[in-house]
Design a protein around this motif. Sequence first.
Motif, PDB file in Angstrom:
ATOM      1  N   ASP A  48      -6.997  -2.705  -8.140  1.00 20.23           N
ATOM      2  CA  ASP A  48      -7.676  -2.485  -6.863  1.00 20.23           C
ATOM      3  C   ASP A  48      -7.911  -3.855  -6.208  1.00 20.23           C
ATOM      4  O   ASP A  48      -9.013  -4.380  -6.183  1.00 20.23           O
ATOM      5  N   TRP A  49      -6.815  -4.433  -5.701  1.00 19.18           N
ATOM      6  CA  TRP A  49      -6.910  -5.744  -5.052  1.00 19.18           C
ATOM      7  C   TRP A  49      -7.760  -5.626  -3.789  1.00 19.18           C
ATOM      8  O   TRP A  49      -7.567  -4.703  -2.999  1.00 19.18           O
ATOM      9  N   PRO A  50      -8.690  -6.536  -3.533  1.00 21.02           N
ATOM     10  CA  PRO A  50      -9.509  -6.479  -2.319  1.00 21.02           C
ATOM     11  C   PRO A  50      -8.762  -7.051  -1.101  1.00 21.02           C
ATOM     12  O   PRO A  50      -9.136  -8.074  -0.536  1.00 21.02           O
ATOM     13  N   ILE A  51      -7.711  -6.357  -0.720  1.00 20.60           N
ATOM     14  CA  ILE A  51      -6.894  -6.748   0.426  1.00 20.60           C
ATOM     15  C   ILE A  51      -7.148  -5.705   1.520  1.00 20.60           C
ATOM     16  O   ILE A  51      -7.047  -4.503   1.255  1.00 20.60           O
ATOM     17  N   PRO A  52      -7.487  -6.130   2.728  1.00 22.63           N
ATOM     18  CA  PRO A  52      -7.791  -5.162   3.785  1.00 22.63           C
ATOM     19  C   PRO A  52      -6.611  -4.226   4.065  1.00 22.63           C
ATOM     20  O   PRO A  52      -5.447  -4.623   3.951  1.00 22.63           O
ATOM     21  N   ALA A  53      -6.928  -2.997   4.435  1.00 26.35           N
ATOM     22  CA  ALA A  53      -5.900  -2.026   4.795  1.00 26.35           C
ATOM     23  C   ALA A  53      -5.027  -2.608   5.899  1.00 26.35           C
ATOM     24  O   ALA A  53      -5.527  -3.212   6.852  1.00 26.35           O
ATOM     25  N   GLY A  54      -3.724  -2.478   5.732  1.00 28.41           N
ATOM     26  CA  GLY A  54      -2.778  -2.982   6.722  1.00 28.41           C
ATOM     27  C   GLY A  54      -2.363  -4.425   6.518  1.00 28.41           C
ATOM     28  O   GLY A  54      -1.411  -4.884   7.134  1.00 28.41           O
ATOM     29  N   ALA A  55      -3.087  -5.159   5.663  1.00 26.73           N
ATOM     30  CA  ALA A  55      -2.727  -6.558   5.400  1.00 26.73           C
ATOM     31  C   ALA A  55      -1.665  -6.613   4.300  1.00 26.73           C
ATOM     32  O   ALA A  55      -1.681  -5.806   3.375  1.00 26.73           O
ATOM     33  N   THR A  56      -0.746  -7.530   4.431  1.00 29.72           N
ATOM     34  CA  THR A  56       0.289  -7.748   3.417  1.00 29.72           C
ATOM     35  C   THR A  56       0.003  -9.070   2.734  1.00 29.72           C
ATOM     36  O   THR A  56      -0.143 -10.098   3.415  1.00 29.72           O
ATOM     37  N   PRO A  57      -0.078  -9.087   1.397  1.00 26.59           N
ATOM     38  CA  PRO A  57      -0.362 -10.366   0.733  1.00 26.59           C
ATOM     39  C   PRO A  57       0.796 -11.337   0.866  1.00 26.59           C
ATOM     40  O   PRO A  57       1.957 -10.937   0.958  1.00 26.59           O
ATOM     41  N   GLU A  58       0.459 -12.624   0.886  1.00 28.67           N
ATOM     42  CA  GLU A  58       1.465 -13.693   0.860  1.00 28.67           C
ATOM     43  C   GLU A  58       1.940 -13.833  -0.571  1.00 28.67           C
ATOM     44  O   GLU A  58       1.133 -14.071  -1.479  1.00 28.67           O
TER      45      GLU A  58
END
Length: 193
Positions: free
Chosen positions: A154-164
């Motif tokens: 459960d990575w805390p990455i905002p919805a719609g964001a793509t990680p680098e």
Amino acid sequence: MASDNALPSPVQLIRPRRFGDARGWFTEVYSVPAFAASGIECTFVQDNHSLSAPAFTLRGLHFQTPPRGQDKLVRCIRGRIYDVAVDVRRGSPTYGQWVGAELSAENGHQLFIPIGFAHGFVTLEPDCEVTYKCSDTYAPSSDGGIRWDSVGIDWPIPAGATPELSDKDKVQLTLAEFDSPFDYDGRPLTPLA
């Protein structure tokens, strides 16, 4: 700390004490006797330092295979990260399970990740710096990893964001494809205390 009858958890969240006054604060981030009292008795031989400029840079999930496995002691010295360890020890009752914690320059927490666990983190703000101690030097022939999105973290990455991601991390094996060279040592992964 573990009781006398229980083995310490393999992955440990360490919260060094800070001693502060009007000048700022002081903390002891590593001490052989203090770590040994918590069941951490590896010898660190290499220190690494990374800078991740964009927020939501994801590095991982990485490890080194035997005989060049690495215990790691990770801390964030600038910014905030979400740091994760995944059990990849074959035969472990907690194989594929993970634990994570926020490490920041402000909280000073550290995560100890032993051999047999894949490690990764995502930055939660721009310009994060992470340092980590390793119990073996870098060995390209033992370098390995699994895909960051194949474990159910459960990575805390905002919805719609793509990680680098690095090119290497985009093409790692999934956990289901991975044939682990790590053996279970009798200590199941437990929640971080």
